[in-house]
Design a protein around this motif. Structure first.
Motif, PDB file in Angstrom:
ATOM      1  N   VAL A  29      67.477  35.096  17.893  1.00 56.79           N
ATOM      2  CA  VAL A  29      66.574  33.831  17.927  1.00 56.79           C
ATOM      3  C   VAL A  29      66.920  32.904  16.898  1.00 56.79           C
ATOM      4  N   LEU A  32      62.980  28.362  14.554  1.00 60.70           N
ATOM      5  CA  LEU A  32      62.060  27.848  15.574  1.00 60.70           C
ATOM      6  C   LEU A  32      61.372  26.433  14.954  1.00 60.70           C
ATOM      7  N   LEU A 107      58.040  29.851  20.614  1.00 59.15           N
ATOM      8  CA  LEU A 107      58.738  30.923  21.094  1.00 59.15           C
ATOM      9  C   LEU A 107      57.774  31.861  21.967  1.00 59.15           C
ATOM     10  N   THR A 136      62.496  28.410  22.254  1.00 59.19           N
ATOM     11  CA  THR A 136      63.224  29.587  22.919  1.00 59.19           C
ATOM     12  C   THR A 136      62.324  30.507  23.301  1.00 59.19           C
ATOM     13  N   ALA A 138      63.053  34.358  24.808  1.00 55.85           N
ATOM     14  CA  ALA A 138      63.832  35.241  24.770  1.00 55.85           C
ATOM     15  C   ALA A 138      63.198  36.674  25.177  1.00 55.85           C
ATOM     16  N   CYS A 187      68.752  24.947  29.414  1.00 60.36           N
ATOM     17  CA  CYS A 187      68.741  25.859  28.219  1.00 60.36           C
ATOM     18  C   CYS A 187      70.106  26.039  27.751  1.00 60.36           C
ATOM     19  N   VAL A 261      68.629  34.994  25.400  1.00 59.10           N
ATOM     20  CA  VAL A 261      68.143  34.029  24.621  1.00 59.10           C
ATOM     21  C   VAL A 261      68.425  32.700  25.107  1.00 59.10           C
ATOM     22  N   ARG A 263      67.494  28.493  24.465  1.00 59.45           N
ATOM     23  CA  ARG A 263      67.010  27.625  23.991  1.00 59.45           C
ATOM     24  C   ARG A 263      66.639  26.284  24.634  1.00 59.45           C
ATOM     25  N   ARG A 264      65.582  25.826  24.420  1.00 56.66           N
ATOM     26  CA  ARG A 264      65.290  24.410  25.315  1.00 56.66           C
ATOM     27  C   ARG A 264      65.714  23.202  24.453  1.00 56.66           C
TER      28      ARG A 264
END
Length: 266
Positions: A29, A32, A107, A136, A138, A187, A261, A263-264
């Motif tokens: 991850v 953040l 998250l 994120t 996950a 993503c 995982v 991620r935007r």
């Protein structure tokens, strides 16, 4: 599939082995975006892994969500409250099948839960939309539904008139399917699989393991019929002993896990 009742004590009997996939997931991850970050743990169970989130992000505001009153009671007593860095950890009832973010999260994480949610990929769009920019999503799920532990469980359940009680090997997708679904939502995605070989100790350790997780629907369905429950457990115990023979150092138990995982974009 029967909705199971849960036993936190039984689930935690193999807590060390069950923890490793989650720590491996968190290692991937990224940083953040929020300060302090806002985190949701979907399917938090007894809260022991939600506490790991607090150790990783000690200033975070973290909520663990679950639909089991037994699990939430255990989590609330053991882990709720202020964290070491001034953050806060709490727990709330929610059904992952319908839960949607009410505010932007940094998250959203789920550990060994989505396999219980038919069609869970259909929920991804709402969860990704509920992330803050750069946030994120996950998760990890077991990928062992075609392994002897689960195949034998299904075959025996069906032979006793319990067809439909258990999940089949389509309960989760392949890593590449999760990657495609999350990439389609815009993503940046990291997806992979790992097979752990847990060395379990004790008498009938594989049975002891699944009694805390995959076997719960059968135990729930047979709770009112002790003779049938005893018949099932006797036959299943014998089948597991043959499928997973003990060695000189314990009983090796291969267990495949699937991770993603996502991620935007910022």
């Amino acid at each position: 599939m029967t909705t199971p009742t849960w036993d936190p004590t039984q689930y935690l009997r193999h807590a060390d082995h069950r923890a490793r996939p989650f720590t491996d997931l968190l290692a991937r991850v990224p940083d953040l975006p929020g300060d302090p970050p806002l985190i949701a743990d979907l399917g938090c169970g007894p809260g022991n892994m939600t506490a790991v989130l607090a150790a990783r992000w000690p200033t975070a505001r973290i909520t663990g969500y679950d639909n089991s009153a037994e699990m939430l009671d255990k989590a609330q007593v053991e882990y709720a409250g202020l964290t070491s860095g001034g953050g806060h950890l709490d727990f709330a009832h929610a059904d992952v099948r319908t839960w949607a973010p009410s505010q932007p999260y940094d998250l959203i994480v789920s550990n060994a839960t989505l396999q219980w949610v038919p069609g869970h990929v259909e929920r991804f769009a709402d969860w990704i939309a509920g992330l803050a920019p750069g946030g994120t999503f996950a998760f990890q799920v077991p990928g062992n539904f075609d392994s002897p532990s689960h195949r034998l469980m299904r075959e025996l359940a069906e032979s006793m008139g319990l067809a439909g009680t258990l999940r089949h090997d389509d309960a989760v997708l392949a890593p590449q399917a999760y990657l495609a679904a999350l990439a389609d939502l815009g993503c940046e995605v990291d997806a992979w699989e790992t097979t752990y070989v847990h060395l379990l100790q004790g008498r009938d350790p594989v049975l002891d393991w699944v009694e805390g997780t995959g076997l719960r629907p059968v135990l729930t369905a047979l709770a009112g019929d002790p003779p049938a429950r005893e018949e099932f457990m006797g036959a299943y115990r014998a089948a597991l002993r043959e499928a997973y023979p003990a060695g000189p150092h314990g009983t090796p138990f291969p267990f495949r896990r699937i991770f993603a995982v996502a991620r935007r974009a910022r």
